[in-house]
Scaffold this motif. Structure first.
Motif, PDB file in Angstrom:
ATOM      1  N   TYR A   1       0.823  -1.211   0.000  1.00 51.82           N
ATOM      2  CA  TYR A   1       0.000   0.000   0.000  1.00 51.82           C
ATOM      3  C   TYR A   1       0.860   1.265   0.000  1.00 51.82           C
ATOM      4  O   TYR A   1       0.504   2.270  -0.630  1.00 51.82           O
ATOM      5  CB  TYR A   1      -0.922   0.016   1.221  1.00 51.82           C
ATOM      6  N   PHE A   2       1.978   1.207   0.711  1.00 55.67           N
ATOM      7  CA  PHE A   2       2.870   2.358   0.813  1.00 55.67           C
ATOM      8  C   PHE A   2       4.303   1.872   0.605  1.00 55.67           C
ATOM      9  O   PHE A   2       4.934   1.370   1.545  1.00 55.67           O
ATOM     10  CB  PHE A   2       2.719   3.035   2.188  1.00 55.67           C
ATOM     11  N   PRO A   3       4.814   1.966  -0.630  1.00 56.18           N
ATOM     12  CA  PRO A   3       6.145   1.429  -0.940  1.00 56.18           C
ATOM     13  C   PRO A   3       7.262   1.955  -0.042  1.00 56.18           C
ATOM     14  O   PRO A   3       8.222   1.241   0.233  1.00 56.18           O
ATOM     15  CB  PRO A   3       6.353   1.856  -2.398  1.00 56.18           C
ATOM     16  N   THR A   4       7.134   3.213   0.398  1.00 57.26           N
ATOM     17  CA  THR A   4       8.147   3.781   1.286  1.00 57.26           C
ATOM     18  C   THR A   4       7.458   4.499   2.440  1.00 57.26           C
ATOM     19  O   THR A   4       6.261   4.814   2.381  1.00 57.26           O
ATOM     20  CB  THR A   4       9.039   4.798   0.556  1.00 57.26           C
ATOM     21  N   LYS A   5       8.222   4.756   3.468  1.00 53.75           N
ATOM     22  CA  LYS A   5       7.698   5.515   4.602  1.00 53.75           C
ATOM     23  C   LYS A   5       7.283   6.915   4.165  1.00 53.75           C
ATOM     24  O   LYS A   5       6.286   7.458   4.655  1.00 53.75           O
ATOM     25  CB  LYS A   5       8.753   5.584   5.713  1.00 53.75           C
ATOM     26  N   ASP A   6       8.038   7.503   3.243  1.00 53.46           N
ATOM     27  CA  ASP A   6       7.670   8.826   2.730  1.00 53.46           C
ATOM     28  C   ASP A   6       6.278   8.817   2.105  1.00 53.46           C
ATOM     29  O   ASP A   6       5.514   9.780   2.250  1.00 53.46           O
ATOM     30  CB  ASP A   6       8.692   9.301   1.692  1.00 53.46           C
ATOM     31  N   ASP A   7       5.937   7.737   1.400  1.00 55.87           N
ATOM     32  CA  ASP A   7       4.603   7.634   0.813  1.00 55.87           C
ATOM     33  C   ASP A   7       3.526   7.629   1.894  1.00 55.87           C
ATOM     34  O   ASP A   7       2.462   8.250   1.741  1.00 55.87           O
ATOM     35  CB  ASP A   7       4.488   6.352  -0.023  1.00 55.87           C
ATOM     36  N   LEU A   8       3.807   6.926   2.979  1.00 52.94           N
ATOM     37  CA  LEU A   8       2.864   6.874   4.088  1.00 52.94           C
ATOM     38  C   LEU A   8       2.725   8.248   4.745  1.00 52.94           C
ATOM     39  O   LEU A   8       1.606   8.702   5.036  1.00 52.94           O
ATOM     40  CB  LEU A   8       3.341   5.842   5.114  1.00 52.94           C
ATOM     41  N   VAL A   9       3.849   8.900   4.973  1.00 52.41           N
ATOM     42  CA  VAL A   9       3.813  10.237   5.589  1.00 52.41           C
ATOM     43  C   VAL A   9       3.060  11.220   4.707  1.00 52.41           C
ATOM     44  O   VAL A   9       2.261  12.029   5.194  1.00 52.41           O
ATOM     45  CB  VAL A   9       5.246  10.733   5.886  1.00 52.41           C
ATOM     46  N   MET A  10       3.278  11.170   3.401  1.00 48.22           N
ATOM     47  CA  MET A  10       2.582  12.084   2.487  1.00 48.22           C
ATOM     48  C   MET A  10       1.074  11.827   2.507  1.00 48.22           C
ATOM     49  O   MET A  10       0.281  12.768   2.386  1.00 48.22           O
ATOM     50  CB  MET A  10       3.127  11.942   1.073  1.00 48.22           C
ATOM     51  N   GLU A  11       0.671  10.576   2.674  1.00 42.32           N
ATOM     52  CA  GLU A  11      -0.757  10.264   2.788  1.00 42.32           C
ATOM     53  C   GLU A  11      -1.350  10.918   4.040  1.00 42.32           C
ATOM     54  O   GLU A  11      -2.442  11.502   4.002  1.00 42.32           O
ATOM     55  CB  GLU A  11      -0.951   8.749   2.850  1.00 42.32           C
ATOM     56  N   ILE A  12      -0.612  10.852   5.139  1.00 42.37           N
ATOM     57  CA  ILE A  12      -1.083  11.449   6.389  1.00 42.37           C
ATOM     58  C   ILE A  12      -1.143  12.971   6.264  1.00 42.37           C
ATOM     59  O   ILE A  12      -2.099  13.615   6.717  1.00 42.37           O
ATOM     60  CB  ILE A  12      -0.179  11.007   7.561  1.00 42.37           C
TER      61      ILE A  12
END
Length: 207
Positions: free
Chosen positions: A42-53
């Motif tokens: 769902y989120f290839p990198t932690k940055d992708d997850l942070v940007m979603e938040i």
């Protein structure tokens, strides 16, 4: 709740508890008893997850800011809601400087968002002037000073509170910073506007 929503929801909780910098994808996966590959699907990198938040807080605040505030009461009530929104995503504000300096995508998006937020603030101020709650003699430099003060409080109140007011309740903390915003507006308020600031403060004191 979908798997993606579970990931985002738990990530926000862990980031709020421990700091964005101190929770990785492996820790998130272990906490949820999932394989790392299931998280990175769902989120290839932690940055992708942070940007979603980040996008979720941005969207929430965009809905909260809404149309022009017609009074100082409306304006301070709006910031009461904004502060509560920010507290839900407090990890972002507490890591703001690190995110802005280390993540170009975040920094670029924030510049765009800040331009929109400042434009909205100017519009709110003009609306309060038109409705005779702020002085109609305000000039451009004074408006920009108000905008800068409000932006500064909004951006860093949680960081200061974490250091200086750690033993306060959330309600006490938000009341303190709403009082600061009232102080910013008070010197420029009309008689009617000053009454609204005072009434709003009394309401906070009664909570």
């Amino acid at each position: 709740m979908s798997t993606k929503e579970k990931l985002v929801s738990r990530a926000i909780e862990l980031f709020n508890e421990n700091g964005i910098e101190y929770v990785g994808m492996r820790e998130l996966a272990a906490d949820l008893k999932m394989r790392v590959g299931n998280v990175t699907y769902y989120f290839p990198t932690k940055d992708d997850l942070v940007m979603e938040i980040i996008s979720r807080l941005r969207d929430l605040n965009s809905k909260t800011i809404g149309p022009d505030c017609n009074s100082i009461t409306d304006f301070l009530s709006m910031y009461n809601r904004i502060f509560k929104n920010q507290y839900q995503f407090r990890c972002l504000l507490l890591s703001f400087v690190n995110l802005a300096s280390r993540h170009p995508l975040f920094a670029g998006n924030y510049v765009t968002t800040e331009v929109k937020r400042r434009e909205a603030l100017r519009s709110h101020i003009v609306s309060m002037m038109k409705n005779n709650y702020l002085s109609t003699s305000l000039i451009g430099d004074q408006v920009e000073l108000i905008v800068s003060h409000i932006t500064l409080v909004s951006r860093f109140w949680l960081s200061e509170a974490r250091i200086s007011y750690a033993d306060w309740t959330l309600e006490q903390t938000i009341a303190h910073y709403l009082n600061l915003l009232g102080e910013v507006l008070f010197p420029y308020a009309t008689v009617e506007g000053k009454m609204q600031v005072d009434d709003f403060r009394k309401g906070l004191a009664g909570n």
